[in-house]
Design a protein around this motif. Structure first.
Motif, PDB file in Angstrom:
ATOM      1  N   ALA B  55       0.839  -1.196   0.000  1.00  0.00           N
ATOM      2  CA  ALA B  55       0.000   0.000   0.000  1.00  0.00           C
ATOM      3  C   ALA B  55       0.875   1.247   0.000  1.00  0.00           C
ATOM      4  CB  ALA B  55      -0.919   0.014   1.215  1.00  0.00           C
ATOM      5  N   GLY B  56       0.469   2.229  -0.799  1.00  0.00           N
ATOM      6  CA  GLY B  56       1.197   3.492  -0.876  1.00  0.00           C
ATOM      7  C   GLY B  56       0.300   4.645  -0.460  1.00  0.00           C
ATOM      8  N   LEU B  57       0.890   5.600   0.287  1.00  0.00           N
ATOM      9  CA  LEU B  57       0.148   6.791   0.710  1.00  0.00           C
ATOM     10  C   LEU B  57       0.613   7.982  -0.120  1.00  0.00           C
ATOM     11  CD1 LEU B  57      -1.870   7.993   2.798  1.00  0.00           C
ATOM     12  CD2 LEU B  57       0.143   8.661   4.121  1.00  0.00           C
ATOM     13  N   PHE B  58      -0.336   8.631  -0.779  1.00  0.00           N
ATOM     14  CA  PHE B  58      -0.057   9.781  -1.641  1.00  0.00           C
ATOM     15  C   PHE B  58      -0.723  11.019  -1.049  1.00  0.00           C
ATOM     16  CE2 PHE B  58       1.034   7.265  -5.552  1.00  0.00           C
ATOM     17  CZ  PHE B  58       0.564   6.035  -5.153  1.00  0.00           C
ATOM     18  N   ASP B  59      -0.002  12.131  -1.042  1.00  0.00           N
ATOM     19  CA  ASP B  59      -0.619  13.422  -0.724  1.00  0.00           C
ATOM     20  C   ASP B  59      -1.164  14.002  -2.024  1.00  0.00           C
ATOM     21  OD1 ASP B  59      -1.372  15.927   0.111  1.00  0.00           O
ATOM     22  OD2 ASP B  59       0.680  16.654   0.468  1.00  0.00           O
ATOM     23  N   VAL B  60      -2.475  14.075  -2.144  1.00  0.00           N
ATOM     24  CA  VAL B  60      -3.066  14.684  -3.340  1.00  0.00           C
ATOM     25  C   VAL B  60      -3.856  15.934  -2.938  1.00  0.00           C
ATOM     26  CG1 VAL B  60      -2.994  12.697  -4.852  1.00  0.00           C
ATOM     27  CG2 VAL B  60      -4.918  12.915  -3.295  1.00  0.00           C
ATOM     28  N   GLY B  61      -3.363  16.575  -1.873  1.00  0.00           N
ATOM     29  CA  GLY B  61      -4.013  17.769  -1.345  1.00  0.00           C
ATOM     30  C   GLY B  61      -3.944  18.972  -2.272  1.00  0.00           C
ATOM     31  N   HIS B  62      -3.133  18.863  -3.338  1.00  0.00           N
ATOM     32  CA  HIS B  62      -3.088  19.957  -4.311  1.00  0.00           C
ATOM     33  C   HIS B  62      -4.306  19.935  -5.227  1.00  0.00           C
ATOM     34  CE1 HIS B  62      -1.471  16.393  -6.095  1.00  0.00           C
ATOM     35  NE2 HIS B  62      -1.190  16.939  -7.251  1.00  0.00           N
ATOM     36  N   MET B  63      -5.016  18.810  -5.258  1.00  0.00           N
ATOM     37  CA  MET B  63      -6.190  18.718  -6.133  1.00  0.00           C
ATOM     38  C   MET B  63      -7.334  19.550  -5.551  1.00  0.00           C
ATOM     39  SD  MET B  63      -6.021  14.753  -7.341  1.00  0.00           S
ATOM     40  CE  MET B  63      -7.063  14.997  -8.776  1.00  0.00           C
ATOM     41  N   GLY B  64      -8.297  19.888  -6.420  1.00  0.00           N
ATOM     42  CA  GLY B  64      -9.393  20.742  -5.990  1.00  0.00           C
ATOM     43  C   GLY B  64     -10.565  19.922  -5.471  1.00  0.00           C
ATOM     44  N   GLN B  65     -11.066  20.291  -4.290  1.00  0.00           N
ATOM     45  CA  GLN B  65     -12.273  19.672  -3.743  1.00  0.00           C
ATOM     46  C   GLN B  65     -13.372  20.740  -3.769  1.00  0.00           C
ATOM     47  OE1 GLN B  65     -11.496  17.144  -0.130  1.00  0.00           O
ATOM     48  NE2 GLN B  65      -9.497  18.135  -0.164  1.00  0.00           N
ATOM     49  N   VAL B  66     -14.520  20.366  -4.288  1.00  0.00           N
ATOM     50  CA  VAL B  66     -15.580  21.354  -4.514  1.00  0.00           C
ATOM     51  C   VAL B  66     -16.922  20.743  -4.114  1.00  0.00           C
ATOM     52  CG1 VAL B  66     -16.679  22.883  -6.210  1.00  0.00           C
ATOM     53  CG2 VAL B  66     -14.286  22.181  -6.536  1.00  0.00           C
ATOM     54  N   ILE B  67     -17.722  21.538  -3.410  1.00  0.00           N
ATOM     55  CA  ILE B  67     -19.089  21.123  -3.063  1.00  0.00           C
ATOM     56  C   ILE B  67     -20.075  21.902  -3.937  1.00  0.00           C
ATOM     57  CG2 ILE B  67     -20.856  21.368  -1.251  1.00  0.00           C
ATOM     58  CD1 ILE B  67     -18.700  20.513   0.747  1.00  0.00           C
ATOM     59  N   LEU B  68     -21.025  21.187  -4.520  1.00  0.00           N
ATOM     60  CA  LEU B  68     -22.092  21.819  -5.303  1.00  0.00           C
ATOM     61  C   LEU B  68     -23.414  21.601  -4.578  1.00  0.00           C
ATOM     62  CD1 LEU B  68     -21.306  20.666  -8.971  1.00  0.00           C
ATOM     63  CD2 LEU B  68     -20.494  22.716  -7.772  1.00  0.00           C
ATOM     64  N   ARG B  69     -24.108  22.708  -4.328  1.00  0.00           N
ATOM     65  CA  ARG B  69     -25.444  22.633  -3.752  1.00  0.00           C
ATOM     66  C   ARG B  69     -26.428  23.323  -4.685  1.00  0.00           C
ATOM     67  NH1 ARG B  69     -25.027  20.852   1.550  1.00  0.00           N
ATOM     68  NH2 ARG B  69     -22.966  21.128   2.476  1.00  0.00           N
ATOM     69  N   GLY B  70     -27.666  23.404  -4.237  1.00  0.00           N
ATOM     70  CA  GLY B  70     -28.715  24.028  -5.044  1.00  0.00           C
ATOM     71  C   GLY B  70     -29.679  22.967  -5.524  1.00  0.00           C
ATOM     72  N   PRO B  71     -30.972  23.290  -5.520  1.00  0.00           N
ATOM     73  CA  PRO B  71     -31.984  22.281  -5.875  1.00  0.00           C
ATOM     74  C   PRO B  71     -31.818  21.745  -7.303  1.00  0.00           C
ATOM     75  CG  PRO B  71     -32.958  24.485  -5.617  1.00  0.00           C
ATOM     76  CD  PRO B  71     -31.553  24.578  -5.115  1.00  0.00           C
ATOM     77  N   ASP B  72     -31.240  22.527  -8.191  1.00  0.00           N
ATOM     78  CA  ASP B  72     -31.087  22.094  -9.590  1.00  0.00           C
ATOM     79  C   ASP B  72     -29.669  21.654  -9.914  1.00  0.00           C
ATOM     80  OD1 ASP B  72     -33.767  22.721 -10.077  1.00  0.00           O
ATOM     81  OD2 ASP B  72     -33.248  24.835 -10.419  1.00  0.00           O
ATOM     82  N   ARG B  73     -28.895  21.296  -8.863  1.00  0.00           N
ATOM     83  CA  ARG B  73     -27.470  21.015  -9.081  1.00  0.00           C
ATOM     84  C   ARG B  73     -27.233  19.891 -10.079  1.00  0.00           C
ATOM     85  NH1 ARG B  73     -29.041  19.368  -4.068  1.00  0.00           N
ATOM     86  NH2 ARG B  73     -28.816  17.146  -3.571  1.00  0.00           N
ATOM     87  N   VAL B  74     -28.090  18.869 -10.063  1.00  0.00           N
ATOM     88  CA  VAL B  74     -27.868  17.713 -10.941  1.00  0.00           C
ATOM     89  C   VAL B  74     -28.053  18.115 -12.404  1.00  0.00           C
ATOM     90  CG1 VAL B  74     -28.796  15.464 -11.618  1.00  0.00           C
ATOM     91  CG2 VAL B  74     -28.400  15.987  -9.197  1.00  0.00           C
ATOM     92  N   ALA B  75     -29.186  18.761 -12.701  1.00  0.00           N
ATOM     93  CA  ALA B  75     -29.442  19.189 -14.085  1.00  0.00           C
ATOM     94  C   ALA B  75     -28.397  20.211 -14.521  1.00  0.00           C
ATOM     95  CB  ALA B  75     -30.845  19.773 -14.195  1.00  0.00           C
ATOM     96  N   ALA B  76     -27.997  21.100 -13.597  1.00  0.00           N
ATOM     97  CA  ALA B  76     -27.019  22.129 -13.950  1.00  0.00           C
ATOM     98  C   ALA B  76     -25.665  21.498 -14.281  1.00  0.00           C
ATOM     99  CB  ALA B  76     -26.872  23.124 -12.794  1.00  0.00           C
ATOM    100  N   LEU B  77     -25.236  20.517 -13.498  1.00  0.00           N
ATOM    101  CA  LEU B  77     -23.940  19.876 -13.777  1.00  0.00           C
ATOM    102  C   LEU B  77     -24.008  19.080 -15.079  1.00  0.00           C
ATOM    103  CD1 LEU B  77     -21.024  19.417 -12.880  1.00  0.00           C
ATOM    104  CD2 LEU B  77     -21.796  17.431 -11.565  1.00  0.00           C
ATOM    105  N   GLU B  78     -25.172  18.500 -15.357  1.00  0.00           N
ATOM    106  CA  GLU B  78     -25.304  17.748 -16.619  1.00  0.00           C
ATOM    107  C   GLU B  78     -25.189  18.671 -17.835  1.00  0.00           C
ATOM    108  OE1 GLU B  78     -28.573  14.993 -16.890  1.00  0.00           O
ATOM    109  OE2 GLU B  78     -27.486  13.512 -15.685  1.00  0.00           O
ATOM    110  N   ARG B  79     -25.349  19.994 -17.645  1.00  0.00           N
ATOM    111  CA  ARG B  79     -25.127  20.910 -18.766  1.00  0.00           C
ATOM    112  C   ARG B  79     -23.638  21.127 -19.032  1.00  0.00           C
ATOM    113  NH1 ARG B  79     -29.962  23.172 -16.726  1.00  0.00           N
ATOM    114  NH2 ARG B  79     -28.943  24.744 -15.428  1.00  0.00           N
ATOM    115  N   LEU B  80     -22.783  20.649 -18.117  1.00  0.00           N
ATOM    116  CA  LEU B  80     -21.326  20.809 -18.277  1.00  0.00           C
ATOM    117  C   LEU B  80     -20.608  19.505 -18.605  1.00  0.00           C
ATOM    118  CD1 LEU B  80     -20.468  23.128 -15.234  1.00  0.00           C
ATOM    119  CD2 LEU B  80     -21.142  23.774 -17.556  1.00  0.00           C
ATOM    120  N   VAL B  81     -21.188  18.374 -18.214  1.00  0.00           N
ATOM    121  CA  VAL B  81     -20.501  17.076 -18.373  1.00  0.00           C
ATOM    122  C   VAL B  81     -21.413  16.072 -19.072  1.00  0.00           C
ATOM    123  CG1 VAL B  81     -19.189  17.472 -16.232  1.00  0.00           C
ATOM    124  CG2 VAL B  81     -21.251  16.054 -16.159  1.00  0.00           C
ATOM    125  N   PRO B  82     -20.862  15.165 -19.874  1.00  0.00           N
ATOM    126  CA  PRO B  82     -21.700  14.141 -20.519  1.00  0.00           C
ATOM    127  C   PRO B  82     -21.988  12.931 -19.635  1.00  0.00           C
ATOM    128  CG  PRO B  82     -19.502  14.158 -21.499  1.00  0.00           C
ATOM    129  CD  PRO B  82     -19.494  15.187 -20.408  1.00  0.00           C
TER     130      PRO B  82
END
Lengths: 117, 375
Positions: B55-82
């Motif tokens: 097992a290897g331990l990697f620091d990937v803390g440089h990556m971006g963590q993002v929270i998306l809220r909002g009642p339409d978050r699912v439909a809104a994200l689907e407008r950006l990703v397939p």
């Protein structure tokens, strides 16, 4: 033993000079996975005659002086990891210097240690 | 020999584990604006093999963590990703792509459904651009997560090591996500990674990050692993790296990532509706002009990124260039990935020009090393 600013060690052996890279250089390079060695024959100082590929990047080893490559370490191409494990034994080639006194101009161990800090 | 200067973290950001890396003797390099460990004293080769064996331990803390809220978050994200986000069950994670209107790839990311919000992990180099892209999308309440670190624990013994600290992880399957407690800290854990091995990515509150990393490193299976081995591990696993194998000039189909486009986004009422859908959906039907494939160069010389490729040992047709390449410690051989014209199939021999000489390479399907996820 003498050293170059390009982190090669130069070990006199009769009228030849054996050339490898220092432990410091091997450590900086990381694990070596491929070595391409020169053909025997005349070379000019500064010519890039050896290619070393580590897991990280490719580097060149230059001819430390004018002369003639008379022998190469074929076994090293099969076991490039030896450069990391035993850098002082992992010689690349033996060169016959055009000027037998050419070694005098290179750093001794104290000067090389000062260079790498 | 060039390039032996020491590292310097002036002007670079640090993750919460920077001090630990230095204590562990890591070689630090600038990466995506961060001062990051490229290797530890074990060295890239052994770090790679250790991850595949234990097992290897990697620091990937440089990556971006993002929270998306909002009642339409699912439909809104689907407008950006397939990807099919509406079909993503709570407690599950999915691979997705931000596409461009031309059908290229802005970034690749992970999307987790954590009940009342979506949790995204994006590439470090694209973090700012991704946040701006999300913020410009109506219907999304975007919160960058800046008070958490991110660790990856990867390898066949990752579960044994992590389960000693967090027993709940043993019940997780590949691409499950869960909130689990460790000594009062809420960990957001996914069973996923970037090595082809079983393993976990662990979002941890900053205050507990160092203690958790130490506790994991105290497990007999676990060694710290740097970015060097992270790259050779993902390469053997056939996983693309944005900015190298995929970018705004490659489409998902060219990149062999069409599998990430859900059925519901291909046909039916939710088909399309993401940037570049016309081109991408057409390519799913009829194929793309290029395809991401593997290369196995003959001999030991790596074919690195940018190596020009040809269909003949002399002259011949230019086939593009190596997208990423290096040496695969588990294969004990060089390996590379490239976007090749559609008529070049696995089994073909092509040539890469290394230092002015054309060297043969075999075209192979991906991955190079079979993945070992816990399905």
């Amino acid at each position: 033993m003498k050293y170059t600013e390009e982190h090669e060690w130069l070990r006199p052996e009769g009228d030849l000079v054996v050339v490898g890279i220092t432990a410091h250089a091997a450590e900086q390079l990381g694990d070596v996975v491929f070595v391409e060695l020169p053909e025997p024959g005349p070379v000019e100082k500064g010519a890039e005659i050896v290619v070393i590929e580590s897991v990280k990047a490719a580097s060149d080893i230059v001819a430390p002086l004018d002369g003639e490559i008379v022998e190469i370490n074929e076994a090293l191409a099969e076991t490039p990891g030896q450069i990391n494990e035993a850098p002082l034994e992992a010689w690349f080639f033996k060169i016959r210097p055009a000027d037998p006194a050419a070694l005098e101009g290179f750093m001794d161990e104290a000067a090389y240690k000062a260079l790498i800090g | 020999m060039a390039g032996t200067a020491g590292s310097d973290h002036d002007g670079l950001a640090c993750t919460g584990l920077h001090g630990l890396h230095v204590e562990l003797g890591a070689k630090m390099v600038p990466f995506a604006g961060y001062d990051m460990p490229v290797s530890y004293p074990m060295g890239v080769l052994r770090e790679h093999l250790h991850t595949r064996a234990a097992a290897g331990l990697f620091d990937v803390g440089h990556m971006g963590q993002v929270i998306l809220r909002g009642p339409d978050r699912v439909a809104a994200l689907e407008r950006l990703v397939p990807a099919d986000i509406a079909g993503l069950a709570e407690g599950r994670q999915r691979y997705a792509l931000f596409t461009t209107p031309e059908g290229g790839i802005l970034d690749d990311l992970m999307v987790a459904n954590r009940g009342d919000h979506l949790f995204l992990v994006v590439n470090a180099a694209n973090k700012a651009a991704d946040l701006a892209h999300l913020a410009a999308t109506p219907g999304l309440e975007v919160t960058p997560v800046t008070d958490r670190g991110l660790l990856a624990l990867q390898g066949p013994q990752a579960e044994a090591a992590l389960a000693r600290l967090v027993p709940g992880v043993a019940a997780m399957r590949f691409m499950d996500v869960a909130s689990l407690d460790w000594q009062g800290a809420e960990l957001w854990i996914s069973r996923s990674g970037y090595t082809g091995e079983d393993g976990f990515e662990i979002s941890v509150p900053a205050a507990a990050e160092r203690d958790l990393a130490r506790a994991l490193l105290d497990q007999p299976e676990v060694a710290p692993i740097g970015l060097g081995a992270r790259d050779s591990l993902r390469l053997e696993a056939g996983l693309p790296l944005h900015g190298h194998d995929i970018d705004t000039t490659t489409t998902p189909v060219e990149a062999a990532l069409g599998w990430s486009i859900g059925k519901a986004r291909r046909t039916g009422p939710r088909a399309g509706g993401f940037p570049g859908a016309d081109r991408i959906l057409a390519e799913l039907e009829t194929g793309a002009p290029r395809r991401r494939l593997g290369l196995r160069p003959e001999g030991r010389a790596p074919m690195r990124e940018g190596t020009p490729l040809f269909d003949a040992p002399e002259g011949g047709r230019a086939l593009g260039q190596v997208a990423s390449g290096g040496f695969g410690p588990s294969l004990e051989a060089p390996l590379a990935m490239a976007l090749l014209p559609a008529d070049i199939a696995p089994g073909a021999q092509i040539w890469g020009e290394v230092r002015g000489k054309r060297q043969p390479a075999q075209v192979v399907s991906l991955p190079f090393v079979p993945s070992r996820f816990k399905r």
